[in-house]
Design a protein around this motif. Structure first.
Motif, short mmCIF file in Angstrom:
data_model
loop_
_atom_site.label_atom_id
_atom_site.label_comp_id
_atom_site.label_asym_id
_atom_site.label_seq_id
_atom_site.Cartn_x
_atom_site.Cartn_y
_atom_site.Cartn_z
N THR A 143 1.02 -1.46 -0.18
CA THR A 143 -0.33 -0.35 0.27
C THR A 143 0.89 0.91 -0.23
OG1 THR A 143 0.11 0.50 2.42
CG2 THR A 143 -1.89 -1.49 1.35
N SER A 144 0.52 2.78 -0.39
CA SER A 144 0.93 3.13 -0.21
C SER A 144 1.10 4.18 0.75
CB SER A 144 -0.07 4.41 -1.17
OG SER A 144 -1.30 5.01 -0.17
N GLU A 145 0.57 3.79 1.89
CA GLU A 145 0.87 3.85 3.22
C GLU A 145 2.32 3.35 3.83
OE1 GLU A 145 -2.82 4.93 2.88
OE2 GLU A 145 -2.18 2.90 2.47
N LYS A 146 3.16 1.95 3.55
CA LYS A 146 4.00 1.18 3.45
C LYS A 146 5.40 0.88 2.82
CE LYS A 146 1.14 -1.79 6.87
NZ LYS A 146 0.39 -2.95 6.82
N ALA A 147 4.62 2.19 1.55
CA ALA A 147 5.74 2.07 0.30
C ALA A 147 7.19 1.96 0.74
CB ALA A 147 5.20 2.70 -0.89
N LEU A 148 7.35 3.33 1.74
CA LEU A 148 8.38 3.65 1.98
C LEU A 148 9.34 2.85 3.02
CD1 LEU A 148 8.19 7.66 2.49
CD2 LEU A 148 9.40 6.22 0.54
N SER A 149 8.49 2.60 3.66
CA SER A 149 9.16 0.85 4.29
C SER A 149 9.76 -0.26 3.46
CB SER A 149 8.15 0.69 5.78
OG SER A 149 7.08 -0.26 5.51
N TYR A 150 9.46 -0.33 2.61
CA TYR A 150 10.34 -1.45 1.46
C TYR A 150 11.37 -0.98 1.22
CZ TYR A 150 5.52 -4.39 2.91
OH TYR A 150 5.13 -5.56 3.45
N ILE A 151 10.96 0.15 1.51
CA ILE A 151 12.64 1.40 0.35
C ILE A 151 14.06 0.92 1.23
CG2 ILE A 151 13.66 2.98 -0.98
CD1 ILE A 151 10.52 3.77 -1.71
N ALA A 152 14.95 -0.05 0.75
CA ALA A 152 16.09 0.54 1.45
C ALA A 152 17.09 1.54 1.32
CB ALA A 152 16.62 -0.91 0.73
N LEU A 200 15.56 10.58 2.42
CA LEU A 200 15.40 11.32 1.77
C LEU A 200 13.93 11.66 1.54
CD1 LEU A 200 18.10 10.54 -1.34
CD2 LEU A 200 18.09 13.04 -0.17
N GLY A 201 13.20 10.84 1.52
CA GLY A 201 11.95 10.85 2.00
C GLY A 201 11.15 9.59 0.92
N ALA A 202 10.32 10.20 0.10
CA ALA A 202 10.67 9.88 -1.59
C ALA A 202 11.13 10.11 -2.65
CB ALA A 202 8.76 10.56 -1.44
N ALA A 203 12.07 10.79 -2.38
CA ALA A 203 12.90 10.82 -3.38
C ALA A 203 12.36 12.04 -4.56
CB ALA A 203 13.74 10.10 -3.45
N GLY A 204 11.29 12.93 -3.82
CA GLY A 204 10.57 13.48 -5.10
C GLY A 204 11.26 14.89 -5.04
N ASN A 205 12.40 15.74 -5.03
CA ASN A 205 12.65 16.38 -5.30
C ASN A 205 13.94 16.77 -4.94
OD1 ASN A 205 13.01 19.59 -5.86
ND2 ASN A 205 12.33 20.12 -3.25
N LEU A 206 14.80 15.90 -6.32
CA LEU A 206 16.65 15.95 -6.39
C LEU A 206 17.03 16.42 -7.58
CD1 LEU A 206 16.96 12.43 -4.72
CD2 LEU A 206 16.95 14.67 -3.46
N ASP A 207 17.96 17.18 -8.37
CA ASP A 207 18.19 17.15 -9.07
C ASP A 207 19.15 16.84 -9.54
OD1 ASP A 207 17.37 20.27 -9.17
OD2 ASP A 207 19.29 20.65 -7.99
N LEU A 208 19.06 15.74 -10.59
CA LEU A 208 19.66 14.58 -11.97
C LEU A 208 20.81 15.50 -12.46
CD1 LEU A 208 17.74 11.42 -13.12
CD2 LEU A 208 19.44 12.57 -14.89
N ASP A 224 10.24 16.13 -11.39
CA ASP A 224 9.10 16.25 -12.79
C ASP A 224 8.54 14.71 -12.97
OD1 ASP A 224 8.48 17.12 -15.60
OD2 ASP A 224 9.85 16.09 -16.15
N LEU A 225 8.92 13.50 -12.14
CA LEU A 225 8.13 11.94 -12.04
C LEU A 225 6.83 12.28 -12.59
CD1 LEU A 225 10.64 10.10 -9.92
CD2 LEU A 225 10.51 10.30 -12.59
N LEU A 226 6.43 10.73 -13.18
CA LEU A 226 4.94 11.39 -13.65
C LEU A 226 4.46 10.30 -12.70
CD1 LEU A 226 1.98 11.37 -15.95
CD2 LEU A 226 3.38 9.48 -17.10
N PHE A 227 4.70 9.26 -12.53
CA PHE A 227 5.15 7.69 -11.41
C PHE A 227 6.30 7.75 -10.57
CE2 PHE A 227 3.12 6.33 -14.98
CZ PHE A 227 1.55 7.17 -15.21
N GLY A 228 5.86 9.12 -8.89
CA GLY A 228 6.74 9.00 -8.10
C GLY A 228 7.34 7.32 -7.96
N VAL A 229 7.86 7.63 -6.67
CA VAL A 229 8.13 6.22 -5.97
C VAL A 229 7.52 6.09 -5.25
CG1 VAL A 229 9.92 5.47 -4.22
CG2 VAL A 229 11.25 7.73 -5.42
N VAL A 230 6.68 5.91 -4.77
CA VAL A 230 5.79 5.28 -3.69
C VAL A 230 4.77 4.67 -4.58
CG1 VAL A 230 3.58 5.94 -2.95
CG2 VAL A 230 5.69 6.87 -1.65
#
Length: 290
Positions: A143-152, A200-208, A224-230
């Motif tokens: 689920t979106s609520e738990k997604a970050l807990s699965y990310i190393a 970094l949280g959901a890594a939603g504001n990083l320069d590449l 600018d990602l259409l589909f974010g990490v979560v």
């Protein structure tokens, strides 16, 4: 995870180990290493996702690739995921993430050579600078609520691509296929470290940024990602087990050679650098297999 940033390295005493580097920001990693002033809190264990803390602080003599093919069951890659890039191509945004896969032997180190096999030499070799997501524990129907807990954590990466095998009808057939020309060994360099969502949280504001021989080719921000990490973690785990160690490459922005009016494809000796804010740089030289 017992770390906020993860590196694999050879210590000044010659031991190969994992550790949490003693740095304030990601950009300090290679700078301090070059000065021989990089230290890390050593972590015990051989599995990067099953490490335990120690109180031992050691000096880093040499950085190694953060992940090996044995650590990664599969690489799941997303196409057409930067809004501006989709617009540049004149395409409509996809309703759901478009996925293709690379096999685990494509994984290589942040400073390893990109070894181009004979079947892909002197053709249309391209780079794709991407934010990589590394899954830290196995899950399904996340689920979106738990997604970050699965990310190393997150890492800089390059989805190296051979375009003739991807798109040319004489090679790929009448329907373009993405996997074969992107799946050669070493075609997924990653690193130099993995940085936790606790930083970094959901890594939603990083320069590449992506450079070829020092010239800027790609410049964007992950906002600018259409589909974010979560969204990606949730989507890719629907009905399909997302295994520990899975790497998700989240897509590339505009600026790839494929989109140029006069393409200048990668050749032997070219150096590609993918630099993402807070994650460090993945720098790889193109070498033809002999």
């Amino acid at each position: 995870m017992p770390w906020t940033r993860l590196i694999r390295f050879v210590s000044n005493s010659g031991i190969t180990t994992f550790g949490d580097p003693c740095i304030e920001k990601g950009e300090d990693l290679l700078r301090l290493l070059d000065k021989k002033e990089l230290y890390a809190r050593r972590l015990e264990g051989n599995d990067p996702f099953e490490l335990t803390s120690t109180n031992e602080k050691v000096r880093v003599e040499r950085l190694l690739g953060i992940l090996t093919p044995e650590d990664v069951p599969i690489i799941k890659c997303i196409g057409l995921n930067y809004v501006k890039h989709i617009t540049e191509l004149g395409r409509k945004p996809p309703p759901y993430p478009s996925m293709f896969m690379k096999p685990s032997p494509a994984i290589s180190g942040f400073n390893s050579d990109i070894i181009v096999p004979s079947i892909a030499q002197h053709k249309n070799l391209d780079y794709e600078g991407e934010l990589a997501v590394v899954i830290g524990k196995t899950g399904k129907n996340i689920t979106s609520e738990k997604a970050l807990s699965y990310i190393a954590g997150y890492a800089s990466s390059n989805d190296v691509s051979e375009r003739k095998w991807q798109r040319d009808p004489l090679y790929a057939g009448s329907v373009p296929q993405w996997s074969f020309g992107k799946s050669f060994d070493t075609f997924a360099p990653i690193g130099p470290m993995i940085v936790s969502p606790s930083i970094l949280g959901a890594a939603g504001n990083l320069d590449l940024r992506t450079f070829v021989n020092g010239q800027l080719r790609q410049g964007t921000n992950t906002k600018d990602l259409l589909f974010g990490v979560v969204e990606l973690v949730c989507f890719l785990s629907q009905g399909s087990t997302l295994q520990k160690g899975t790497v998700i490459m989240t897509g590339t922005p505009g600026g790839v050679v494929l989109g140029m009016e006069k393409p200048v494809w990668l050749g032997e000796g070219d150096v590609v650098e993918v630099s993402i804010e807070g994650l460090g740089s993945c720098v790889n030289r193109v070498v033809y297999e002999r």
